[in-house]
Design a protein around this motif. Sequence first.
Motif: not given
Length: 356
Positions: A189-190, A247-250, A252-256
């Motif tokens: 995933t990472l 970094f934005h993707t990481l 955003d994905y964490s928030y979702q």
Amino acid sequence: MRYLTTPKNAYDTINATISHGINHLETARGYGQSEEFLGRAFAAGLPVPRSQLYITTKIPPTEDADTMNRYIDESLARLNVCYIDCLGIHGINTWEHLELIKNPNGCMQAVWKAIDDGRVKHIGFSTHAPLEVILATINTDFFEFVNLHYYYFFQRNAPAVELAYQKEMGVFIISPSDKGGRLYTPPPTLVKLCHPFSPLEINYRFLLSDSRITTLSVGAGNPDELIKPLQTSDSIHPLTEEEKRVFHTLADYSYQALGNSQCSQCYKCLPCPENINIPEILRLRNLTISYNMKNYGEYRYGMLENSGHWFPGMKGNRCTECGDCLPRCPENLDIPSLLQDTHTRLQGKPGRRLWG
């Protein structure tokens, strides 16, 4: 501390390190035979003379000057050198450790003497402490550098990095590939989220692009483990647009993935009457759910209750549901439930420090 499988592996790793252009070698009194193996490497011969290398060793705080003076001499003898470039007071992790340092007749008296007579060139400290202890230690103005934890996946110590930078101290980041997330073996995933970069590379770039940071430890256990970090080591330019996108993707994905159960790491939940390390436990939950970093989560969670002041606090199953933390949480998280959830997810085998 990771090259200690055999004397030959230690020599091969040290030799390869210097051959690749690394000129800073860090060890510690507490790392088993690490100082001795480094001293043997000096005796056997290395690609560059001692004068072109910076040697750091670390010694824990002591209650008296005589003990510290003896420890310094013992480290010099084991390292087979007549001076140490950088001496780190190893593990100023508690307020009690800081008091040992501030004692005018204590261990620092021996450190100042060693600086005066040339056995030590520079003095700093390493720490696994709460942020408040780190800031107070920096503010003693005793030290020229600090070794601390700070990574993309753990940014709690950002104020300490800034304070050290303002005081013109060297900032040394501890183990960004291992303590920073076990990024040598990242979960799929990472890997996908960090594409086209590797997770190891993106964490290194997070640090190397920050001009306040002086150096990173590679912590190679063998010569092959030098390869990936050194592919990135010269990339000290500001973050590129593509790196910023990752970094934005990481984020955003964490928030979702976490939704309204995400811990923001504000630390307002502390202190806990049961001494549960609530923010760290919930950080590991964040990473496990967001990025499937379960292997890393189990590794770090297993060290709770097994590592003393190096990684303090009780595990999540110690929660008595007293509710003290609940009104302090700005996200209104159901902390007792999240602690139990984390314990269920990460209660693997107990861990311990590699040395000690």
